[in-house]
Design a protein around this motif. Structure first.
Motif, short mmCIF file in Angstrom:
data_model
loop_
_atom_site.label_atom_id
_atom_site.label_comp_id
_atom_site.label_asym_id
_atom_site.label_seq_id
_atom_site.Cartn_x
_atom_site.Cartn_y
_atom_site.Cartn_z
N UNK A 196 0.83 -1.21 0.00
CA UNK A 196 0.00 0.00 0.00
C UNK A 196 0.86 1.26 0.00
N UNK A 197 1.91 1.27 0.80
CA UNK A 197 2.75 2.47 0.90
C UNK A 197 3.38 2.83 -0.44
N UNK A 198 3.96 1.84 -1.12
CA UNK A 198 4.61 2.13 -2.39
C UNK A 198 3.58 2.42 -3.48
N UNK A 199 2.47 1.71 -3.48
CA UNK A 199 1.44 1.95 -4.49
C UNK A 199 0.93 3.38 -4.41
N UNK A 200 0.76 3.89 -3.21
CA UNK A 200 0.32 5.28 -3.04
C UNK A 200 1.44 6.24 -3.45
N UNK A 201 2.65 5.99 -2.99
CA UNK A 201 3.76 6.90 -3.27
C UNK A 201 4.08 6.98 -4.75
N UNK A 202 3.87 5.88 -5.48
CA UNK A 202 4.25 5.84 -6.89
C UNK A 202 3.08 6.07 -7.85
N UNK A 203 1.92 6.45 -7.33
CA UNK A 203 0.76 6.70 -8.19
C UNK A 203 0.69 8.18 -8.56
N UNK A 204 0.83 8.52 -9.84
CA UNK A 204 0.78 9.94 -10.23
C UNK A 204 -0.53 10.63 -9.87
N UNK A 205 -1.63 9.89 -9.76
CA UNK A 205 -2.90 10.54 -9.39
C UNK A 205 -2.97 10.88 -7.91
N UNK A 206 -2.06 10.35 -7.12
CA UNK A 206 -2.11 10.56 -5.68
C UNK A 206 -1.03 11.50 -5.18
N UNK A 207 -0.10 11.88 -6.04
CA UNK A 207 1.02 12.71 -5.60
C UNK A 207 0.68 14.20 -5.67
N UNK A 208 1.45 15.01 -4.94
CA UNK A 208 1.37 16.46 -5.12
C UNK A 208 1.93 16.80 -6.49
N UNK A 209 1.22 17.65 -7.22
CA UNK A 209 1.53 17.90 -8.62
C UNK A 209 2.44 19.12 -8.80
N UNK A 210 3.29 19.03 -9.82
CA UNK A 210 4.07 20.17 -10.29
C UNK A 210 3.43 20.66 -11.58
N UNK A 211 3.39 21.96 -11.77
CA UNK A 211 2.70 22.53 -12.92
C UNK A 211 3.55 22.40 -14.19
N UNK A 212 3.37 21.29 -14.89
CA UNK A 212 4.04 21.05 -16.17
C UNK A 212 2.98 20.75 -17.21
#
Length: 269
Positions: A196-212
């Motif tokens: 669960x920890x890695x799945x959350x950390x590595x999911x782009x939909x769950x991370x804080x976003x950078x404006x690119x």
């Protein structure tokens, strides 16, 4: 994000495997890898790449294809294969479109599962892009397919702080896997080892976003699970989503080989 998990909530392992299966749902699906490899080998014969080592690992190498004249910048394509298959040399022919438009094209290999965890692959791609930034001046455009779509989308997450990020002009995840939590119940997780920890950390939909700048691309004829994954990412990013008419998971990338294709136009926009 509860609605994302609902896509596989309560499903058996066999049902999740089927939801993410591609080859068995595509006519001639099993023939595609051999076709890709043959087309790639023929392309390298006429366009020999420069091979650059970007780390100590056996697979930490990338192919750099240079256009005639001064490159406008670098297009970096990260291959898919559910993080456990293929390498840089299977996709060389897909460099043709951007190369014809005057861009250097880069294709990295990276350490695969089960030898490496997905978090380590993310850092390898970050390092590979850094190596490219040192040898190709100008803007950087990132594209990736399937698991590679996941890896390029991860480059827009705030937990990474690469020095090259201000050079990224656009990211195009193609049929990306953007929420990894459903895959914890799949057979493939025997190799990936996601918790669960890695799945959350590595999911782009769950991370804080950078404006690119980002455009999410997916085949309209893909499996519902891949359409969901693409839509989730586009919604999270608030960016354009293109569902390419008639394209499935294996032919959705073919536009990369064509200088005037809609996919190349989106990548170089």
């Amino acid at each position: 994000m509860t609605e994302m998990r609902a896509a596989t909530h309560g499903q058996s392992r066999a049902e999740i495997d089927e939801a993410y299966a591609n080859a068995s749902h595509i006519p001639g699906g099993m023939d595609y890898p051999a076709r890709w490899a043959a087309a790639a080998a023929a392309f390298r014969e006429s366009h020999p790449p420069q091979v650059i080592v970007y780390g100590d690992g056996a697979r930490q190498k990338l192919d750099l294809f240079r256009p005639e004249g001064v490159a406008k910048g670098a297009v970096i394509f990260v291959h898919g294969g559910f993080w456990k298959a293929f390498n840089k040399s299977v996709w060389s022919h897909l460099a043709a479109g951007a190369l014809d438009r005057g861009w250097a094209v880069v294709m990295p290999s990276y350490t695969l599962a089960p030898e490496a965890r997905i978090g380590a692959m993310t850092r390898e791609i970050e390092a590979a892009i850094g190596a490219v930034a040192e040898v190709v001046p100008g803007p950087i455009r990132l594209a990736g397919h399937s698991a590679g779509g996941h890896l390029v989308a991860r480059m827009a997450c705030a937990d990474l702080t690469p020095g090259w990020r201000d050079r990224v002009a656009r990211i195009v995840p193609i049929s990306p896997l953007s929420d990894l939590r459903p895959l914890m119940g799949a057979t493939i997780n025997d190799d990936l080892g996601l918790d669960e920890e890695e799945a959350v950390a590595e999911s782009p939909v769950l991370c804080d976003q950078v404006n690119l700048p980002m455009t999410v691309w997916v085949g309209a004829a893909e499996r519902p699970a891949f359409l969901d994954q693409a839509r989730w990412l586009a919604e999270r990013r608030g960016c354009d989503l293109v569902e390419a008419p008639g394209r499935h998971h294996f032919d959705v990338i073919e536009g990369l080989a064509e200088a005037d294709s809609p996919l190349i136009q989106a990548l170089l926009a």
